[in-house]
Motif scaffolding. Structure first.
Motif: not given
Ligand SMILES: NC(=O)C1=CN([C@@H]2O[C@H](COP(=O)(O)OP(=O)(O)OC[C@H]3O[C@@H](n4cnc5c(N)ncnc54)[C@H](O)[C@@H]3O)[C@@H](O)[C@H]2O)[C@@H](O)CC1
Ligand SMILES: Nc1ncnc2c1ncn2[C@@H]1O[C@H](COP(=O)(O)OP(=O)(O)O)[C@@H](O)[C@H]1O
Ligand SMILES: [K+]
Length: 509
Positions: A13, A27, A62, A130, A136, A183, A207, A209
């Motif tokens: 990313d 993105l 997303d 991810t 959880l 994704l 998409f 990358l």
């Molecule tokens: N190249 C790609 O595939 C792209 C992926 N993106 C998205 O980005 C996601 C990853 O985003 P993030 O790294 O922000 O991760 P998440 O959206 O999975 O969320 C992480 C957040 O949740 C909190 N957290 C983690 N485990 C928890 C738990 N058990 N209970 C409560 N809170 C918890 C963390 O402290 C952090 O604040 C991907 O899964 C995908 O959906 C897109 O936005 C952009 C492009």
């Protein structure tokens, strides 16, 4: 196609944002546009109302962007915004944008009454992706459990089912998706058989990358796990073209050592598969009692007959064979163990070792060292355990599989709903064809025959294994399409190898 770790995905990313000079929000929009494109092909506005539950990270971001896009496309959309932490900047931006639109938008905090999706709802899970950093727990785990138990709704996971770690075993509550839209690139956890119940049907959303090559050095270091997902486009390039002047001598003469009293069917199925995969000739070494069975069931095969009436006790000259397939229905008598030892001692080229031959090796580990380099071993999980010991989960099994393949210079399969193929070079491929209809007697024997037939034609062992496993699963898929999963027999799989080859040829041309 490369399978990426959570760390590699994050790096990719960042690399994409950097190389293209776009923002991470742009993105995210690109990823979501690709997702909704794929989603809208499978679910129409008339399919049911949409409920999107969004977390506070980028997966939630997303989700908000998805809500906006689906709302604009005419879907009846309702958003639940879970509030369990600080929003990421891109999450906040899409949260704000979604809030400005006129669709139902509910904030959800721990302790609130659990939202109950109405029957017919399509529930899109964008709670966690991810970025999961711990299992959880508490209210959010209970919410997921309740939704998992809700009947009459369709559960869709965005990127990964919430609670499923991308790179390791699941320990807490996990969303049970009917359909997961992954994704960008596949994550390894979706291929663990124990996670099939969470992933459901998988679609890969592609998409633009940056090249994956830019992130392959990123960790976790020393991790041994499947790193390549087999795709039809790739497998199609593996099939060799036949020359007009080629003949049955060119396509190889395979020896099949299979069958015993009461288990001659395994030998017949495997023998058919050897020739259906394209080998020129097959000779079957069978016990006396199996001679007529083989000749009548499969006249295309030649036979050599053992001195023993019921089992194999000694195979003659091996020098004329391009390869050997050994094991299906062989039995595990001591006299057969001696015959296996003799074959492994006298034969130096790669061969295919399956079923009872694997069980015999597990019983007498000194046989293992005799296996010729490059040979293909085809255990199912029980046989794998007998050979390599107990393992806690798929991740531990993949590590053992990869290490054993490298250390012993063998191609080692682990046959599951996502069969993995570990090669001596450290690559571990994961298969994407096959279906539960193939859980029927003799489909493993068919695979052994296919692999033997490919080795006989001169395919390198790793190529024979990847092409063979994919072809076997594809034949099973085409057979199930024509006949239903319930009706499927191993011979139907063998009979559809032709259609599978045709499909690969279509993809290639
Ligand atoms: N190249 C790609 O595939 C792209 C992926 N993106 C998205 O980005 C996601 C990853 O985003 P993030 O790294 O922000 O991760 P998440 O959206 O999975 O969320 C992480 C957040 O949740 C909190 N957290 C983690 N485990 C928890 C738990 N058990 N209970 C409560 N809170 C918890 C963390 O402290 C952090 O604040 C991907 O899964 C995908 O959906 C897109 O936005 C952009 C492009
Ligand atoms: N649910 C499934 N999805 C995909 N492939 C499957 C599934 N169930 C079984 N198979 C495939 O069917 C074959 C079964 O092999 P095996 O267990 O050795 O059967 P047998 O001993 O009866 O010949 C393997 O190649 C396995 O990968
Ligand atoms: K999710």
């Amino acid at each position: 196609m490369q399978i990426l770790s959570g760390q590699q995905l994050r790096a990719l990313d960042e690399m994409t944002v950097h190389e293209e000079g776009i923002t991470s929000l742009e993105l995210m929009e690109r990823a979501v546009t690709a997702f909704t494109g794929s989603f809208c092909k499978q679910f129409r506005p008339s399919s049911g109302p949409i409920l999107i539950v969004c977390g506070t990270g980028n997966n939630g971001g997303d989700g908000f962007a998805t809500a906006r896009q689906l709302h604009r496309a005419g879907y009846n959309t309702h958003v639940v915004a879970a509030e369990f932490g600080k929003r990421s900047p891109d999450n906040q931006a899409n949260f704000n944008a979604a809030k400005r639109l006129d669709f139902p938008f509910t904030l959800l905090r721990a302790g609130n009454p659990f939202p109950k999706p109405a029957p017919g709802v399509i529930l899109i899970d964008a709670l966690l992706g991810t970025g999961l950093s711990r299992p959880l727990e508490g209210y959010w785990a209970e919410l997921i459990e309740r939704w998992n138990e809700t009947e009459d709704i369709t559960r869709v996971a965005l990127d990964v089912p919430s609670g499923l770690p991308a790179d390791g075993p699941a320990t807490g509550a996990v969303f049970m998706a009917d359909h997961t839209f992954v994704l960008g690139y596949p994550k390894v956890a979706i291929f663990a058989p124990e996670n099939a119940v969470y992933v459901g049907e998988m679609s890969l959303v592609k998409f633009k990358l940056s090249s994956v090559r830019t992130v392959l050095h990123v960790g976790p270091e020393g991790d041994i796990r499947p790193n390549q997902m087999l795709t039809e486009g790739y497998v199609a390039t593996l099939v060799k073209k036949r020359g007009n002047s080629d003949h049955k001598g060119t396509f190889g003469h395979a020896l099949l050592v299979a069958g015993s009293f009461g288990k001659m069917g395994a030998a017949v199925i495997a023998a058919r598969a050897v020739l259906r995969a394209g080998a020129g000739l097959v000779t079957c070494h069978v016990p006396r009692s199996g001679y007529e069975i083989m000749q009548i069931s499969f006249p295309e095969a030649m036979c050599t007959v053992d001195a023993h009436w019921y089992q194999t006790t000694g195979v003659g000259d091996l020098s004329q064979y391009a390869t050997i397939g050994i094991g299906p229905g062989l039995g595990t008598e001591q006299l057969t163990a001696a015959a296996l030892r003799d074959v492994l001692t006298r034969y130096a080229k790669p061969l295919v070792i399956d079923a009872d031959a694997l069980n015999l090796i597990a019983q007498s580990p000194s046989l293992f060292a005799l296996i010729p380099k490059g040979s293909i071993l085809t255990p199912h999980p029980k046989e794998f355990e007998r050979l390599f010991g107990k393992t806690a989960d798929s991740f531990a099994r993949w590590r053992v599989q990869g290490e054993a393949a490298k250390r012993n210079e063998l191609v080692i399969l682990l046959k599951t709903n996502h069969t993995t193929i570990a090669t001596p070079t450290g690559k571990i491929y994961v298969n994407t064809t096959g279906n539960p209809g193939m859980g029927t007697a003799g489909t493993g024997d068919a695979l052994t025959g296919i692999l033997t037939g490919l080795l006989a034609q001169g395919y390198e062992p790793a190529t024979a294994a990847t092409l063979g496993v994919y072809l076997h699963g594809l034949a099973g898929d085409l057979a199930a399409e024509a006949l239903s999963q319930e009706f499927l027999l191993a011979e139907d799989v063998v009979n559809h190898v032709g259609a599978a080859y045709q499909e690969l040829a279509r993809v290639r041309n």
